[in-house]
Each structure stands twice: as C-alpha cells, then as structure tokens.
Design a protein around this motif. Structure first.
Motif, mmCIF file in Angstrom:
data_model
loop_
_atom_site.group_PDB
_atom_site.id
_atom_site.type_symbol
_atom_site.label_atom_id
_atom_site.label_comp_id
_atom_site.label_asym_id
_atom_site.label_seq_id
_atom_site.Cartn_x
_atom_site.Cartn_y
_atom_site.Cartn_z
ATOM 1 N N GLU A 42 -24.463 -18.177 16.786
ATOM 2 C CA GLU A 42 -23.096 -18.452 16.364
ATOM 3 C C GLU A 42 -22.137 -18.031 17.471
ATOM 4 O OE1 GLU A 42 -23.519 -17.805 11.538
ATOM 5 O OE2 GLU A 42 -22.911 -16.104 12.788
ATOM 6 N N VAL A 43 -21.219 -18.916 17.835
ATOM 7 C CA VAL A 43 -20.192 -18.610 18.824
ATOM 8 C C VAL A 43 -18.844 -18.645 18.110
ATOM 9 C CG1 VAL A 43 -19.101 -19.225 20.995
ATOM 10 C CG2 VAL A 43 -21.559 -19.607 20.695
ATOM 11 N N TYR A 44 -18.245 -17.486 17.958
ATOM 12 C CA TYR A 44 -16.961 -17.374 17.282
ATOM 13 C C TYR A 44 -15.834 -17.704 18.260
ATOM 14 C CZ TYR A 44 -19.365 -14.924 13.476
ATOM 15 O OH TYR A 44 -20.209 -14.608 12.427
ATOM 16 N N GLY A 45 -14.920 -18.569 17.835
ATOM 17 C CA GLY A 45 -13.818 -18.920 18.707
ATOM 18 C C GLY A 45 -13.029 -20.088 18.159
ATOM 19 N N VAL A 46 -12.234 -20.715 19.020
ATOM 20 C CA VAL A 46 -11.427 -21.875 18.642
ATOM 21 C C VAL A 46 -11.545 -22.946 19.721
ATOM 22 C CG1 VAL A 46 -9.732 -20.720 17.168
ATOM 23 C CG2 VAL A 46 -9.414 -20.719 19.641
ATOM 24 N N THR A 47 -11.406 -24.180 19.310
ATOM 25 C CA THR A 47 -11.586 -25.292 20.239
ATOM 26 C C THR A 47 -10.442 -25.444 21.233
ATOM 27 O OG1 THR A 47 -10.642 -26.753 18.551
ATOM 28 C CG2 THR A 47 -13.042 -26.619 18.668
ATOM 29 N N GLY A 48 -9.319 -24.791 20.974
ATOM 30 C CA GLY A 48 -8.193 -24.870 21.893
ATOM 31 C C GLY A 48 -8.243 -23.862 23.009
ATOM 32 N N GLY A 65 -27.169 -23.335 18.963
ATOM 33 C CA GLY A 65 -26.183 -22.786 18.047
ATOM 34 C C GLY A 65 -24.963 -23.659 17.874
ATOM 35 N N LYS A 66 -23.926 -23.068 17.292
ATOM 36 C CA LYS A 66 -22.732 -23.837 16.951
ATOM 37 C C LYS A 66 -21.494 -22.939 16.952
ATOM 38 C CE LYS A 66 -23.292 -22.951 12.009
ATOM 39 N NZ LYS A 66 -23.445 -23.550 10.659
ATOM 40 N N LEU A 67 -20.349 -23.602 16.871
ATOM 41 C CA LEU A 67 -19.066 -22.911 16.784
ATOM 42 C C LEU A 67 -18.835 -22.405 15.367
ATOM 43 C CD1 LEU A 67 -16.099 -22.249 17.765
ATOM 44 C CD2 LEU A 67 -15.511 -24.559 17.002
ATOM 45 N N VAL A 68 -18.347 -21.156 15.276
ATOM 46 C CA VAL A 68 -17.847 -20.608 14.024
ATOM 47 C C VAL A 68 -16.352 -20.398 14.215
ATOM 48 C CG1 VAL A 68 -17.905 -18.677 12.400
ATOM 49 C CG2 VAL A 68 -20.025 -19.454 13.492
ATOM 50 N N PRO A 69 -15.496 -21.227 13.594
ATOM 51 C CA PRO A 69 -14.051 -21.085 13.786
ATOM 52 C C PRO A 69 -13.583 -19.666 13.476
ATOM 53 C CG PRO A 69 -14.548 -23.129 12.649
ATOM 54 C CD PRO A 69 -15.831 -22.351 12.694
ATOM 55 N N CYS A 70 -12.820 -19.115 14.398
ATOM 56 C CA CYS A 70 -12.372 -17.725 14.267
ATOM 57 C C CYS A 70 -10.987 -17.609 14.893
ATOM 58 C CB CYS A 70 -13.363 -16.792 14.951
ATOM 59 S SG CYS A 70 -12.945 -15.033 14.824
ATOM 60 N N MET A 71 -9.970 -17.389 14.081
ATOM 61 C CA MET A 71 -8.592 -17.372 14.552
ATOM 62 C C MET A 71 -8.215 -16.030 15.174
ATOM 63 S SD MET A 71 -6.727 -20.048 14.435
ATOM 64 C CE MET A 71 -5.093 -19.367 14.403
ATOM 65 N N PRO A 72 -7.797 -16.028 16.429
ATOM 66 C CA PRO A 72 -7.260 -14.815 17.038
ATOM 67 C C PRO A 72 -6.042 -14.340 16.249
ATOM 68 C CG PRO A 72 -7.725 -16.468 18.693
ATOM 69 C CD PRO A 72 -7.854 -17.148 17.369
ATOM 70 N N HIS A 73 -5.814 -13.058 16.288
ATOM 71 C CA HIS A 73 -4.707 -12.407 15.568
ATOM 72 C C HIS A 73 -4.976 -12.278 14.083
ATOM 73 C CE1 HIS A 73 -2.045 -12.339 19.013
ATOM 74 N NE2 HIS A 73 -2.086 -13.655 19.128
ATOM 75 N N GLN A 74 -5.854 -13.108 13.569
ATOM 76 C CA GLN A 74 -6.122 -13.093 12.136
ATOM 77 C C GLN A 74 -7.568 -12.670 11.878
ATOM 78 O OE1 GLN A 74 -4.871 -16.876 10.424
ATOM 79 N NE2 GLN A 74 -3.123 -16.998 11.819
#
Length: 292
Positions: A42-48, A65-74
C-alpha cells in the motif's frame, strides 16, 4: 604418498568482492519477493503529488501494490497514520507490518523487493541511478518549489519568476546532457531514477508552467516524457485520476487563484494537500511532507 609431494586440486578462482556483494543483494531481493504476496503493498498519498506519484506508478506498474488515498493535513494527522510515520508525511509505504517513508527510499525498496530490473545489482549501473535520483532530489528540488508549486497552488511564486524559470530551464538541460544520453537514465530500460523524475518532467511540460513560471522545457526532456509514457503502463495516472491527476489540476489553473487574496479566503482544492489560505496571506509549502 605424502601430501607435500602430491599435486593439489586446481584452485577455484574467486569473483571480486564487489560482484559477490551485488549477487547477494540480488539474491536477497529475489528470495524476499518470492515469499511475499504480489499486490499487497500500500502506498499512501495523493495523485496530485509528484513525489507520491513516482512511488504509486512503480507499485502499480510492477503489480506489487496500489495507492491508498491519504489527505495531508487530515489523514496524516490521525493516530493510526502517525503510528506508521511519526513525521506525518506522504508518500508512505506499508508492506505487511513494515512501513517506510520518503519517495526515493520507497522507490529503492520496491525495486529491490519486487522489480529488480529497475535497480540492477551492478554497482556501476546502480551508482548512476542513485546519482541521478539524488541530484534531482537535492540540487533541482528548489526549482520545482519555485516554478511548479505556484502553478499547483502549493507555494507562493518567487519575486522574480522569470529568473526562476530561466534557472530551472538551464538545470533541466544540464540533467538531460548528463543523465539522458541514452533513452533512459540507465540505458534503454526504465529504472527507479526515471520513475523519480517522470512526474516532475511531465508537469514541467504543461502550458501553464510555461505561461506562469517561464520554464522552457528542453526537447530532450519532452522526448523522455514520450518514451516514459510508452514504457510505463501506469503513466496514464499522471493525466487522469478522477479530476485530481497532475494534468487535471494544472488544467484547472488553480495556481493564480490560490497565491493571494486580500478580500476572501482563496479556495483550497480538496485533493491539493494545501490548507485554506487566510485572507491576505500567501500559501507556503506545507510542513506535512506532502511536497516531499
């Protein structure tokens, strides 16, 4: 017959220590990959985020693996995330019970564990890959902050945007002259160095970056972008990601609107990782690690 008078067995020639070490590293990576289930990373992060996308694309392209959406600041401030990375930064890799942060470290780990061809054991080839990766991450990162990040709304523009754009253009040409003499950094095949620079080089080619930050992308970098898009099965994520891919964010032209606003709060893109900007202030690179 005494042993002193007999002819001993022919001595076996030993390989140089460097080759033995390289072979050991390759064997360890292959053995580890064989015992781990593919697709569990799992790679936590954002596509932007350009740094997030280097690791996300490698995980996707290698099938590990795959992306796990993870919002910075939140999301990065939640206890469960801080338990994995106390520095509250993305990208973050989770492979079973092992966690790792920093994009370049993640790229090296993924390659050794799941895609050794992207990080060959040969010391000289690996050295060149490391050189290109580290050169970009250190000496050229300030260029991204001054030219790319204002276009995304991640940072304020420099006082002299023209000078910053000119310096960035020169540094891109220098990188191409030194590291892109072949199709890719390590030759005709992709390496982790290519994954590292690809999201940034892709963003530099957007019209908005030329218009707002005065970056003139060298033709050699443009050709690299075309070659990477053809060679990497995950490259499409740079263009399309539900409205929040690198291209999609730049297409929106959010940069100028987020830089400063003396009347109202500048709007914050829900996937940009940039906090809402108080009236009359200028958004700086966030300390959450999203920009790294």
């Amino acid at each position: 017959m005494g042993c002193g008078s007999s002819k001993g067995a022919a001595a076996v020639e030993q390989p140089p220590a460097s080759q033995t070490k390289d072979a050991t590293l390759a064997e360890e990576g292959s053995a580890a990959a064989a015992t781990k289930p593919v697709g569990s990373v799992e790679v936590y992060g954002v596509t932007g985020s350009m740094n997030c996308m280097s690791a996300v694309m490698l995980a996707d392209a290698s099938g590990c693996g795959k992306l796990v959406p993870c919002m910075p600041h939140q999301d990065t401030l939640k206890p469960e995330f801080l338990a994995m990375n106390p520095f509250h930064a993305v990208p973050l890799l989770k492979d079973g019970d092992f966690c790792l942060a920093e994009s370049s470290a993640i790229l090296r780990y993924l390659a050794v564990m799941y895609s050794q061809d992207l990080y060959p054991a040969d010391a000289k080839v690996r050295g060149k890959i490391n050189w290109a990766t580290d050169r970009f991450s250190s000496a050229m990162y300030d260029d991204a902050v001054k030219t790319l990040y204002p276009c995304f709304g991640y940072a304020a523009p420099p006082e002299d945007r023209s000078a910053a754009g000119k310096a960035c253009t020169e540094h891109l040409k220098e990188f191409a002259d030194v590291f892109l003499k072949d199709k890719f950094v390590a030759g005709d095949k992709l390496s982790i160095a290519d994954f590292k620079v690809a999201p940034f080089f892709f963003a530099y080619e957007h019209d908005m970056v030329k218009e707002q930050s005065f970056v003139e992308v060298p033709e050699r970098i443009r050709q690299f972008n075309k070659d990477f898009a053809q060679a990497c099965s995950a490259a499409g994520m740079l263009s399309q990601a539900g409205g929040f891919a690198i291209k999609e964010i730049l297409d929106k032209g959010v940069g100028p609107a987020i830089i400063t606003n003396t009347e109202e709060q500048a709007p914050a893109d829900p996937q940009s990782g940039v906090d809402e900007n108080p009236a009359g202030s200028v958004q700086q690179p966030c300390g959450c690690g999203f920009l790294f």
